[in-house]
Design a protein around this motif. Sequence first.
Motif, PDB file in Angstrom:
ATOM      1  N   UNK A 195      57.666   9.394  54.341  1.00  0.00           N
ATOM      2  CA  UNK A 195      57.866   9.562  52.905  1.00  0.00           C
ATOM      3  C   UNK A 195      57.066  10.776  52.425  1.00  0.00           C
ATOM      4  N   UNK A 196      57.645  11.608  51.562  1.00  0.00           N
ATOM      5  CA  UNK A 196      56.895  12.763  51.047  1.00  0.00           C
ATOM      6  C   UNK A 196      55.549  12.379  50.437  1.00  0.00           C
ATOM      7  N   UNK A 197      55.474  11.178  49.883  1.00  0.00           N
ATOM      8  CA  UNK A 197      54.212  10.723  49.282  1.00  0.00           C
ATOM      9  C   UNK A 197      53.117  10.519  50.325  1.00  0.00           C
ATOM     10  N   UNK A 198      53.508  10.423  51.618  1.00  0.00           N
ATOM     11  CA  UNK A 198      52.537  10.189  52.682  1.00  0.00           C
ATOM     12  C   UNK A 198      52.078  11.495  53.355  1.00  0.00           C
ATOM     13  N   UNK A 199      52.620  12.639  52.919  1.00  0.00           N
ATOM     14  CA  UNK A 199      52.252  13.920  53.544  1.00  0.00           C
ATOM     15  C   UNK A 199      50.752  14.156  53.430  1.00  0.00           C
ATOM     16  N   UNK A 200      50.212  13.883  52.244  1.00  0.00           N
ATOM     17  CA  UNK A 200      48.777  14.074  52.025  1.00  0.00           C
ATOM     18  C   UNK A 200      47.919  13.209  52.930  1.00  0.00           C
ATOM     19  N   UNK A 201      48.407  12.011  53.269  1.00  0.00           N
ATOM     20  CA  UNK A 201      47.663  11.109  54.155  1.00  0.00           C
ATOM     21  C   UNK A 201      47.532  11.707  55.551  1.00  0.00           C
ATOM     22  N   UNK A 202      48.634  12.305  56.043  1.00  0.00           N
ATOM     23  CA  UNK A 202      48.613  12.905  57.381  1.00  0.00           C
ATOM     24  C   UNK A 202      47.756  14.171  57.399  1.00  0.00           C
ATOM     25  N   UNK A 203      47.855  14.960  56.341  1.00  0.00           N
ATOM     26  CA  UNK A 203      47.087  16.214  56.295  1.00  0.00           C
ATOM     27  C   UNK A 203      45.605  15.930  56.063  1.00  0.00           C
ATOM     28  N   UNK A 204      45.315  15.023  55.142  1.00  0.00           N
ATOM     29  CA  UNK A 204      43.926  14.678  54.837  1.00  0.00           C
ATOM     30  C   UNK A 204      43.267  15.697  53.926  1.00  0.00           C
ATOM     31  N   UNK A 205      42.086  15.392  53.390  1.00  0.00           N
ATOM     32  CA  UNK A 205      41.385  16.320  52.490  1.00  0.00           C
ATOM     33  C   UNK A 205      41.042  17.627  53.206  1.00  0.00           C
ATOM     34  N   UNK A 206      41.551  18.734  52.672  1.00  0.00           N
ATOM     35  CA  UNK A 206      41.279  20.034  53.283  1.00  0.00           C
ATOM     36  C   UNK A 206      41.832  20.186  54.686  1.00  0.00           C
ATOM     37  N   UNK A 207      42.838  19.366  55.052  1.00  0.00           N
ATOM     38  CA  UNK A 207      43.442  19.440  56.387  1.00  0.00           C
ATOM     39  C   UNK A 207      42.629  18.754  57.464  1.00  0.00           C
ATOM     40  N   UNK A 208      41.647  17.931  57.045  1.00  0.00           N
ATOM     41  CA  UNK A 208      40.741  17.287  58.003  1.00  0.00           C
ATOM     42  C   UNK A 208      41.476  16.357  58.960  1.00  0.00           C
ATOM     43  N   UNK A 209      42.408  15.540  58.437  1.00  0.00           N
ATOM     44  CA  UNK A 209      43.098  14.549  59.261  1.00  0.00           C
ATOM     45  C   UNK A 209      44.009  15.200  60.292  1.00  0.00           C
ATOM     46  N   UNK A 210      44.790  16.210  59.864  1.00  0.00           N
ATOM     47  CA  UNK A 210      45.738  16.834  60.798  1.00  0.00           C
ATOM     48  C   UNK A 210      44.994  17.619  61.875  1.00  0.00           C
TER      49      UNK A 210
END
Length: 702
Positions: A563-578
């Motif tokens: 879901x587009x709403x979950x993009x931020x979850x995968x990327x994480x703050x400042x790209x930390x998660x990805x």
Amino acid sequence: MFNKHTITVPVGNKTLTFETGKIARQANGAVMVQAGETMVFASACASPAPAEGVDFFPLRVDYQEKFSSSGKTLGGFIKREGRPAEREILTSRLIDRPLRPMFEEGYYNEVQLLSYVFSYDGENLPDVLAICASSAALAISDIPLIKPIGAVRVGRIDHQFIINPSYEQTKKSSLDLVLAGTEDAILMIEGFCDFLTEEQIIEAIEMGHKEIQKICRALSNWASKIGQPKKRDTLRKIPKEVDQAVLKAAGDLIESALRISAKQEREQALGAIKETVQKTLLPEGAEPTYSKNDVMQSFKNLQSSLMRKMILQEKKRIDGRGLKDIRPIHVEQSILPRAHGSSLFTRGETQSLAVCTLGGENNAQRFEDLQGESSQRFYLQYSFPPFSVGEVGRVGSPGRREIGHGKLAERSLAALLPKQEEFPYVIRLESNITESNGSSSMASVCGGCLAMMDAGVPIKRPVAGIAMGLVMEDDNYAILSDILGAEDALGDMDFKVAGDATGISAFQMDIKVEGITPAIMAESLTRANEGLKHILNKMLAVCPTSREEMSSYAPRIETIQIKPSKIGTVIGPGGKQIRAIVEETGVQIDINDSGLVSIASTNAEAMRKAKDIVINLTSEVEIGKIYKGRITSIVQFGFFVEIFGKEGLCHISEISTHRIQHIQDIPFREGDMIEVKVLDINDRGQIKLSHRAVLEQQQHAH
């Protein structure tokens, strides 16, 4: 202060406004063209005297898109426009090609045409306006242009042709055709389409030419009213006695040399004859009777007229072929063991070593233009090293010709590509021209198609490319299939066509003479179709379909739709998660705005691990479903289990079908994997889990 002159011309359902007299008044000619709120300026300047020792027309064309025209500032550290972008180079070529044959014969003064986009409204595309503006600047100047030209773009949406479609309309169009010409004839065509028929192409050209005629008539009338008298005092006419002397010294020798079928032998023979003519008519140490420029130009003209005579009268070409004959074709696949896909395509003395490389999203070609930043998932890079024609020359960044030929081949093949959902790879093609004697851009189409098939790209349908030529004297003409370099240089037309037996994907035509009728154009397309069938049969005999298995050296790419709403979850703050996913697994991971996650890796285990992480991060826990999770901590009243990155509590009463007195009695430890059923999720997102429910369900099943 200003002596302003303005005209308006209705083109399609829009109006073009031409204005001069206010800006750049010291140029030989300067015009601003406006459509909507797009404004393109063009200037024309010429040196006062012919360039010394030059036997060709020195025309320089440069087009630049100012980022300020659309209220933007160039990205990166350098904020000033400098090295031209690919689009600017391609537009410079679009301006040059139809105007070059319109200068009067014998004019060798250096001419410079400069065009700038000063305002862009995001709707009216500036490239065709730049052609019209340059033509208008020349028409009202004192530079000897034979007659003005006009240019339009033709699109096709819902089976209807549209003149000068907007930027948004071009995205939906099955045709992108730019054509330029005079009131009487078409001189240049550049078209890309989704496998249209010959009849549809001819219809689009005829419709576009009617609009071009309006522009040409308006510019001719404007030039007659406000234009400067043309300066013809520097025109260099070759004296008749020079032509007669060159004919006497070299006529029979040139005719014999032109019948040598091998290119290098023929060129060596012609080079030796040229030296003989120079020694005979321009002896060293003696006062020259004739001008060297006149002698060399006369030699070139004689070579052209003898080749044309051979074609028109004998129906024979300089390499011994008939007018319809295609050169011998040889195809060899997979010649580079480490490349993802490769093909060596040879047609006569023209050869392309084509290479296909597959990659993830970070291999896409990124660029910035007036529309903003974007990237290409498919691109073709063409190189033409000097050894391909047996010469010594500069090697470095690609020239305008290389960029133009590469883009033509790229757009010829773009219609074949599968959708991103079906084949989530970025595709890079190289066409390394290793031999050249005409039609190298069309060899790039054939080789590029074969290299993609060798790489396992599931193309929609294979295509080939062919270059057609024309020799025309009054009403007598001959159409040539699969032209040589000399037939391109000394003939009247270079008409490149890419496609298959039933449709056309790209076509490009440059014509040096007026008088080519729609009937001749239609006949050329029919002959091109015959040639394409022949070439495709040769290609498909070696490579009938795309390879089912990709190279073991190619990365594997899998996609997950989130879901587009979950993009931020995968990327994480400042790209930390990805970044953490990449560091842990070593994969390449990309996410587009629609939520399509692409994971690329040559390691199957790393790919599986990365997919699991993304699924865990983005999946939502549902009440009533059973999941497998990891026990993260054990407490007196139960234990916590992690599911998709979220923790839920399995109470001590929900661990077993038997009563448990003390938590220490359970057979589980932290880190163990366990199946649990989701009983409830409260308003605060707290998850209630049960292992007992899983056991009861299993007992019931047995």
